[in-house]
Design an enzyme around this catalytic site. Structure first.
Site, PDB file in Angstrom:
ATOM      1  N   ASP A 196       3.459   2.244   0.792  1.00 44.04           N
ATOM      2  CA  ASP A 196       3.726   2.038   2.210  1.00 44.04           C
ATOM      3  C   ASP A 196       2.784   0.980   2.780  1.00 44.04           C
ATOM      4  OD1 ASP A 196       4.320   2.329   4.879  1.00 44.04           O
ATOM      5  OD2 ASP A 196       3.179   4.173   5.120  1.00 44.04           O
ATOM      6  N   ASP A 203      -0.394   0.296  -3.759  1.00 42.02           N
ATOM      7  CA  ASP A 203      -0.032   1.290  -2.767  1.00 42.02           C
ATOM      8  C   ASP A 203       1.435   0.996  -2.433  1.00 42.02           C
ATOM      9  OD1 ASP A 203      -0.259   3.101  -0.505  1.00 42.02           O
ATOM     10  OD2 ASP A 203      -0.378   1.305   0.749  1.00 42.02           O
TER      11      ASP A 203
END
Ligand code: B16
Ligand code: MG
Length: 213
Positions: free
Chosen positions: A10, A8
């Protein structure tokens, strides 16, 4: 055997959540809606348009806005957000991530990105990491955002790998749920998953090997 690790963005590679929060808070207060950090937690991993809808729902005003209004508001937020990202640089990579990425590459394991952010390529470029990522899943190509598994399935597909040969790393509940929904093994940073770690600095192939019993 682990052949690919899917990140991922963020909250795992860099902390852009604080900039999303600033930009959303400014937009919300312009519209007379107050949001706090707790509310922002629930926006992690949620797409731009869905985040906007949640904020308007929170203020009980969603039905006041047309499709065009929503597009314009989302665009305003994104312009503000991009300005906040202008000074993003290598030093903004979260602890241990660069070493971990280098370790993965040294071991010929592929690296994918499963972020629902349409700004992901620009952010990775600013961080000097774009050339180290083998495949960036395009959120515009997937039908549903997290917690639907689509973006992780797309990342594994782009790497040419079976889901069973991949592990994903997330910091948001919605992201871990997305991995669970497609039976991808999951590492959670500060969130429960198949393996929970408290910090990105704990990431290493050795730590993840625990999952590969
Ligand atoms: P953008 P991730 C997500 O990134 C963020 O957590 C979420 O807050 C944001 O709304 C979403 O990206 C869309 O971002 O507006 O840049 O397209 O956690 O999936 O890397
Ligand atoms: Mg995240």
């Amino acid at each position: 055997m682990i052949k690919g690790i899917i990140f991922d963005l963020d909250g795992v590679i860099t902390d852009t959540a604080k900039f999303h929060y600033k930009a959303w808070k400014r937009l919300a207060s312009r519209l007379g809606i107050d949001i706090d950090e707790d509310f922002n937690e629930g926006l992690k991993g949620v797409s731009r348009m869905d985040s906007l809808k949640r904020i308007l729902e929170h203020g009980n005003v969603l039905d006041k806005y047309s499709r065009e209004d929503l597009e314009a508001l989302a665009e305003d937020k994104n312009e503000d957000y991009k300005k906040l990202l202008e000074d993003l640089k290598k030093e903004d990579i979260l602890d241990g991530i660069e070493d971990f990425i280098n370790e993965i590459r040294y071991n010929n394991i592929k690296i994918g990105l499963a972020s629902v952010s349409k700004n992901a390529p620009m952010i990775l470029d600013k961080l000097g990491l774009i050339d180290k990522i083998d495949f960036i899943a395009d959120p515009a190509k997937v039908e549903k955002g997290k917690p639907a598994p689509d973006i992780f399935i797309e990342a594994a597909r782009g790497l040419g790998l079976d889901i069973k040969d991949t592990i994903g790393i997330e910091d948001a509940r919605s992201g871990v749920d997305a991995m669970k929904a497609c039976n991808m093994r999951s590492v959670g940073i500060g969130v429960d998953a198949d393996l929970r770690l408290e910090s990105t600095s704990q990431l290493s192939l050795d730590t993840l090997g625990i999952l590969d019993k």
